[in-house]
Design a protein around this motif. Structure first.
Motif, PDB file in Angstrom:
ATOM      1  N   ILE A  59     -25.369 -94.760   8.434  1.00 49.10           N
ATOM      2  CA  ILE A  59     -25.357 -94.556   7.109  1.00 49.10           C
ATOM      3  C   ILE A  59     -24.776 -93.616   6.778  1.00 49.10           C
ATOM      4  N   LEU A  93     -25.293-105.210 -10.212  1.00 44.73           N
ATOM      5  CA  LEU A  93     -26.068-104.953  -8.853  1.00 44.73           C
ATOM      6  C   LEU A  93     -27.270-103.888  -9.447  1.00 44.73           C
ATOM      7  N   ILE A 100     -37.826 -98.401  -6.236  1.00 47.53           N
ATOM      8  CA  ILE A 100     -37.132 -97.320  -6.245  1.00 47.53           C
ATOM      9  C   ILE A 100     -36.009 -97.166  -5.206  1.00 47.53           C
ATOM     10  N   GLU A 102     -32.927 -97.215  -2.842  1.00 46.35           N
ATOM     11  CA  GLU A 102     -31.506 -97.476  -3.506  1.00 46.35           C
ATOM     12  C   GLU A 102     -30.614 -97.263  -2.301  1.00 46.35           C
ATOM     13  N   LYS A 105     -28.971-101.086  -1.441  1.00 48.97           N
ATOM     14  CA  LYS A 105     -28.260-101.262  -2.653  1.00 48.97           C
ATOM     15  C   LYS A 105     -26.923-100.616  -2.712  1.00 48.97           C
ATOM     16  N   LEU A 107     -25.235 -99.072  -0.385  1.00 48.38           N
ATOM     17  CA  LEU A 107     -24.278 -99.618   0.322  1.00 48.38           C
ATOM     18  C   LEU A 107     -23.539-100.832  -0.105  1.00 48.38           C
ATOM     19  N   VAL A 108     -24.308-101.742  -0.289  1.00 49.21           N
ATOM     20  CA  VAL A 108     -23.933-103.213  -0.645  1.00 49.21           C
ATOM     21  C   VAL A 108     -22.842-102.973  -1.809  1.00 49.21           C
ATOM     22  N   MET A 145     -29.311-108.568  -6.500  1.00 52.67           N
ATOM     23  CA  MET A 145     -30.604-108.032  -6.574  1.00 52.67           C
ATOM     24  C   MET A 145     -31.228-107.534  -5.116  1.00 52.67           C
ATOM     25  N   LEU A 148     -37.077-103.882  -1.606  1.00 49.74           N
ATOM     26  CA  LEU A 148     -37.518-103.412  -0.345  1.00 49.74           C
ATOM     27  C   LEU A 148     -39.008-103.262  -0.320  1.00 49.74           C
ATOM     28  N   LEU A 149     -39.575-103.900  -1.191  1.00 50.20           N
ATOM     29  CA  LEU A 149     -41.117-104.056  -1.141  1.00 50.20           C
ATOM     30  C   LEU A 149     -41.512-105.335  -1.497  1.00 50.20           C
ATOM     31  N   VAL A 176     -29.499-112.268  -3.214  1.00 49.28           N
ATOM     32  CA  VAL A 176     -30.469-111.290  -3.135  1.00 49.28           C
ATOM     33  C   VAL A 176     -30.690-110.779  -1.665  1.00 49.28           C
ATOM     34  N   ALA A 179     -34.821-105.112   2.697  1.00 46.52           N
ATOM     35  CA  ALA A 179     -35.209-105.354   4.094  1.00 46.52           C
ATOM     36  C   ALA A 179     -36.489-106.318   4.230  1.00 46.52           C
ATOM     37  N   ALA A 198     -25.088-105.110   4.182  1.00 45.39           N
ATOM     38  CA  ALA A 198     -23.822-105.133   3.323  1.00 45.39           C
ATOM     39  C   ALA A 198     -22.735-105.684   3.480  1.00 45.39           C
TER      40      ALA A 198
HETATM   41 CO1  B1M Z   1     -40.313 -97.062   1.127  1.00 49.95          CO
HETATM   42  N1  B1M Z   1     -41.035 -98.663   1.979  1.00 49.95           N
HETATM   43  N2  B1M Z   1     -41.753 -96.822  -0.074  1.00 49.95           N
HETATM   44  N3  B1M Z   1     -39.525 -95.372   0.368  1.00 49.95           N
HETATM   45  N4  B1M Z   1     -39.190 -96.860   2.577  1.00 49.95           N
HETATM   46  C1  B1M Z   1     -40.160 -99.194   3.105  1.00 49.95           C
HETATM   47  C2  B1M Z   1     -39.270-100.158   2.323  1.00 49.95           C
HETATM   48  C3  B1M Z   1     -41.428 -99.706   3.812  1.00 49.95           C
HETATM   49  C4  B1M Z   1     -40.894-100.543   4.816  1.00 49.95           C
HETATM   50  C5  B1M Z   1     -41.985 -98.526   4.875  1.00 49.95           C
HETATM   51  C6  B1M Z   1     -43.167 -98.953   5.869  1.00 49.95           C
HETATM   52  O1  B1M Z   1     -44.262 -99.057   5.217  1.00 49.95           O
HETATM   53  N5  B1M Z   1     -42.673 -99.297   7.125  1.00 49.95           N
HETATM   54  C7  B1M Z   1     -42.596 -99.956   2.916  1.00 49.95           C
HETATM   55  C8  B1M Z   1     -42.678-101.468   2.413  1.00 49.95           C
HETATM   56  C9  B1M Z   1     -43.585-102.247   2.823  1.00 49.95           C
HETATM   57  C10 B1M Z   1     -43.504-103.561   2.031  1.00 49.95           C
HETATM   58  O2  B1M Z   1     -43.590-103.643   1.119  1.00 49.95           O
HETATM   59  N6  B1M Z   1     -43.464-104.745   2.951  1.00 49.95           N
HETATM   60  C11 B1M Z   1     -42.280 -98.924   1.807  1.00 49.95           C
HETATM   61  C12 B1M Z   1     -43.394 -98.441   1.064  1.00 49.95           C
HETATM   62  C13 B1M Z   1     -44.823 -98.999   1.023  1.00 49.95           C
HETATM   63  C14 B1M Z   1     -43.108 -97.415  -0.026  1.00 49.95           C
HETATM   64  C15 B1M Z   1     -43.945 -97.112  -0.875  1.00 49.95           C
HETATM   65  C16 B1M Z   1     -44.942 -97.764  -1.615  1.00 49.95           C
HETATM   66  C17 B1M Z   1     -44.685 -95.622  -0.273  1.00 49.95           C
HETATM   67  C18 B1M Z   1     -45.814 -95.130  -1.024  1.00 49.95           C
HETATM   68  O3  B1M Z   1     -45.602 -94.417  -2.063  1.00 49.95           O
HETATM   69  N7  B1M Z   1     -47.035 -95.381  -0.770  1.00 49.95           N
HETATM   70  C19 B1M Z   1     -42.844 -96.173  -2.028  1.00 49.95           C
HETATM   71  C20 B1M Z   1     -42.480 -97.163  -3.180  1.00 49.95           C
HETATM   72  C21 B1M Z   1     -41.847 -96.617  -4.127  1.00 49.95           C
HETATM   73  C22 B1M Z   1     -41.530 -97.781  -5.122  1.00 49.95           C
HETATM   74  O4  B1M Z   1     -40.109 -98.128  -4.869  1.00 49.95           O
HETATM   75  N8  B1M Z   1     -42.100 -97.822  -6.216  1.00 49.95           N
HETATM   76  C23 B1M Z   1     -41.972 -96.036  -1.042  1.00 49.95           C
HETATM   77  C24 B1M Z   1     -40.889 -94.626  -1.227  1.00 49.95           C
HETATM   78  C25 B1M Z   1     -39.932 -94.559  -0.536  1.00 49.95           C
HETATM   79  C26 B1M Z   1     -39.266 -93.264  -0.676  1.00 49.95           C
HETATM   80  C27 B1M Z   1     -38.790 -92.763  -2.198  1.00 49.95           C
HETATM   81  C28 B1M Z   1     -39.844 -92.215   0.116  1.00 49.95           C
HETATM   82  C29 B1M Z   1     -37.683 -93.654   0.169  1.00 49.95           C
HETATM   83  C30 B1M Z   1     -36.680 -94.272  -0.782  1.00 49.95           C
HETATM   84  C31 B1M Z   1     -35.645 -93.308  -1.193  1.00 49.95           C
HETATM   85  C32 B1M Z   1     -34.516 -94.145  -1.848  1.00 49.95           C
HETATM   86  O5  B1M Z   1     -34.007 -95.089  -1.753  1.00 49.95           O
HETATM   87  N9  B1M Z   1     -33.767 -93.050  -2.500  1.00 49.95           N
HETATM   88  C33 B1M Z   1     -38.338 -94.799   1.028  1.00 49.95           C
HETATM   89  C34 B1M Z   1     -37.690 -95.079   2.156  1.00 49.95           C
HETATM   90  C35 B1M Z   1     -36.417 -94.303   2.641  1.00 49.95           C
HETATM   91  C36 B1M Z   1     -38.128 -96.198   3.004  1.00 49.95           C
HETATM   92  C37 B1M Z   1     -37.418 -96.704   4.264  1.00 49.95           C
HETATM   93  C38 B1M Z   1     -38.204 -95.649   5.399  1.00 49.95           C
HETATM   94  C39 B1M Z   1     -36.106 -96.876   4.485  1.00 49.95           C
HETATM   95  C40 B1M Z   1     -35.603 -97.569   3.483  1.00 49.95           C
HETATM   96  C41 B1M Z   1     -34.004 -97.843   3.578  1.00 49.95           C
HETATM   97  O6  B1M Z   1     -33.567 -97.090   2.747  1.00 49.95           O
HETATM   98  N10 B1M Z   1     -33.456 -98.465   4.484  1.00 49.95           N
HETATM   99  C42 B1M Z   1     -38.395 -98.093   4.528  1.00 49.95           C
HETATM  100  C43 B1M Z   1     -38.624 -98.525   5.887  1.00 49.95           C
HETATM  101  C44 B1M Z   1     -37.406 -99.468   6.464  1.00 49.95           C
HETATM  102  O7  B1M Z   1     -37.069-100.138   5.895  1.00 49.95           O
HETATM  103  N11 B1M Z   1     -37.288 -99.202   7.770  1.00 49.95           N
HETATM  104  C45 B1M Z   1     -39.369 -97.992   3.489  1.00 49.95           C
HETATM  105  C46 B1M Z   1     -31.887 -98.163   5.082  1.00 49.95           C
HETATM  106  C47 B1M Z   1     -31.315 -99.207   4.160  1.00 49.95           C
HETATM  107  C48 B1M Z   1     -29.768 -99.236   4.412  1.00 49.95           C
HETATM  108  O8  B1M Z   1     -31.429-100.372   4.604  1.00 49.95           O
HETATM  109  O9  B1M Z   1     -32.387-100.917   2.240  1.00 49.95           O
HETATM  110  O10 B1M Z   1     -32.968-102.376   4.023  1.00 49.95           O
HETATM  111  P1  B1M Z   1     -32.129-101.655   3.305  1.00 49.95           P
HETATM  112  O11 B1M Z   1     -30.649-102.384   3.067  1.00 49.95           O
HETATM  113  C49 B1M Z   1     -29.744-103.060   3.825  1.00 49.95           C
HETATM  114  C50 B1M Z   1     -30.105-104.479   3.890  1.00 49.95           C
HETATM  115  O12 B1M Z   1     -31.467-104.953   3.817  1.00 49.95           O
HETATM  116  C51 B1M Z   1     -29.272-105.017   3.104  1.00 49.95           C
HETATM  117  O13 B1M Z   1     -28.206-104.337   3.409  1.00 49.95           O
HETATM  118  C52 B1M Z   1     -28.324-102.896   3.316  1.00 49.95           C
HETATM  119  C53 B1M Z   1     -27.465-102.153   4.280  1.00 49.95           C
HETATM  120  O14 B1M Z   1     -27.387-102.980   5.385  1.00 49.95           O
HETATM  121  N12 B1M Z   1     -29.361-105.054   1.607  1.00 49.95           N
HETATM  122  C54 B1M Z   1     -29.072-106.053   0.823  1.00 49.95           C
HETATM  123  C55 B1M Z   1     -30.188-104.442   0.850  1.00 49.95           C
HETATM  124  N13 B1M Z   1     -30.077-104.788  -0.667  1.00 49.95           N
HETATM  125  C56 B1M Z   1     -29.379-105.904  -0.466  1.00 49.95           C
HETATM  126  C57 B1M Z   1     -28.913-106.623  -1.392  1.00 49.95           C
HETATM  127  C58 B1M Z   1     -28.048-107.650  -1.360  1.00 49.95           C
HETATM  128  C59 B1M Z   1     -27.634-108.149  -0.365  1.00 49.95           C
HETATM  129  C60 B1M Z   1     -28.237-107.174   0.973  1.00 49.95           C
HETATM  130  O15 B1M Z   1     -27.934-108.567  -2.364  1.00 49.95           O
HETATM  131  C61 B1M Z   1     -27.610-108.158  -3.319  1.00 49.95           C
END
Ligand code: B1M
Length: 212
Positions: A59, A93, A100, A102, A105, A107-108, A145, A148-149, A176, A179, A198
């Motif tokens: 990343i 997008l 929240i 991002e 999103k 990267l996409v 769209m 992540l949750l 859509v 993760a 992405a």
């Molecule tokens: Co959050 N979080 N988080 N978090 N967080 C997860 C998603 C979680 C899996 C962690 C865990 O428990 N293992 C979990 C969700 C569980 C679930 O619902 N199944 C979780 C949780 C529970 C929460 C909170 C509820 C925690 C709390 O407060 N108790 C809270 C919710 C806040 C809210 O949104 N209302 C929360 C908060 C946060 C932070 C703010 C601390 C931070 C976000 C910071 C930010 O984005 N500015 C954060 C982070 C960083 C994560 C993890 C660690 C990493 C997410 C990430 O950025 N990954 C995540 C754990 C994990 O996924 N390993 C987790 C890197 C990113 C490049 O991947 O977003 O998947 P990703 O995107 C990929 C693909 O999915 C795809 O392409 C991308 C690049 O290849 N993709 C698309 C994404 N969007 C796409 C759209 C498309 C196509 C492809 O078409 C339109």
């Protein structure tokens, strides 16, 4: 290595200053802005996408390459607009309501822009109606769209249902991802497309807009 290959190489390496310098040099040498974009910048971003998909790039490196791309685009955009350059299509997008996350999103968005799409990024926490209003207002062909949750995934379904209620589902496609999202879920909510990462989102967007 020719100038555009050198530009692509520096873009991949995220060398922002060098990318700006090479973009200006190519323009001074009379290379067309469209060619610089397609062969140098988009060519470079395609390779970034492939390497990211194969876990050969991570990343922070992708974001560095994206910064370099944006810097070069700032130089080229006035010239491209002057030559009647047309984006591949418009994509609205965002990360869905009450979510929240991002990074994915963004990267996409970066990869879609890098591939030549115009991206209207609505940010995070986007409610269904806002996606639809923005798509209509901007005459976008695609709504993307991200969720992540598990708790926020249903908002994607709501947006698709709202789009259908407005009778727009044939004009505006939906994609859509995120993760927690799967192809199965995308099928269940009748999204037009799903992408796992992405680079695949770029391929899927092109497929949905019948560009490939
Ligand atoms: Co959050 N979080 N988080 N978090 N967080 C997860 C998603 C979680 C899996 C962690 C865990 O428990 N293992 C979990 C969700 C569980 C679930 O619902 N199944 C979780 C949780 C529970 C929460 C909170 C509820 C925690 C709390 O407060 N108790 C809270 C919710 C806040 C809210 O949104 N209302 C929360 C908060 C946060 C932070 C703010 C601390 C931070 C976000 C910071 C930010 O984005 N500015 C954060 C982070 C960083 C994560 C993890 C660690 C990493 C997410 C990430 O950025 N990954 C995540 C754990 C994990 O996924 N390993 C987790 C890197 C990113 C490049 O991947 O977003 O998947 P990703 O995107 C990929 C693909 O999915 C795809 O392409 C991308 C690049 O290849 N993709 C698309 C994404 N969007 C796409 C759209 C498309 C196509 C492809 O078409 C339109």
């Amino acid at each position: 290595m020719n100038k555009l290959e050198e530009l692509a190489k520096n873009l991949i390496e995220g060398q922002k200053d060098k990318v700006e310098e090479l973009t200006r040099l190519a323009l001074d040498d009379g290379v067309d802005a469209t060619e610089i974009l397609s062969k140098g910048l988009i060519g470079g971003m395609d390779i970034v996408g492939e390497r990211f998909q194969q876990a050969e790039m991570f990343i922070p490196e992708v974001l560095r390459a994206a910064k370099a791309m944006h810097a070069a685009m700032d130089i080229l955009m006035p010239l491209l607009l002057g030559t009647g350059f047309q984006a591949l299509g418009k994509v609205v997008l965002g990360t869905v309501k009450e979510d929240i996350h991002e990074i994915g999103k963004n990267l996409v968005g970066i990869m879609l822009s890098g591939a030549g799409f115009e991206v209207i990024d609505l940010g995070v926490g986007v409610p269904p109606q806002k996606f639809i209003e923005a798509a209509v207002e901007n005459k976008a062909q695609l709504i993307g769209m991200s969720s992540l949750l598990t708790l926020t995934m249903p908002s994607m379904k709501d947006t698709i249902e709202e789009l259908k209620k407005a009778g727009l589902e044939n004009q505006i496609k939906t994609m859509v991802g995120g993760a927690v999202v799967t192809q199965r879920y995308a099928d269940e909510i009748e999204a037009d497309g799903y992408a796992q990462d992405a680079p695949s989102a770029v391929v899927k967007a092109k497929e949905l807009l019948k560009l490939i």
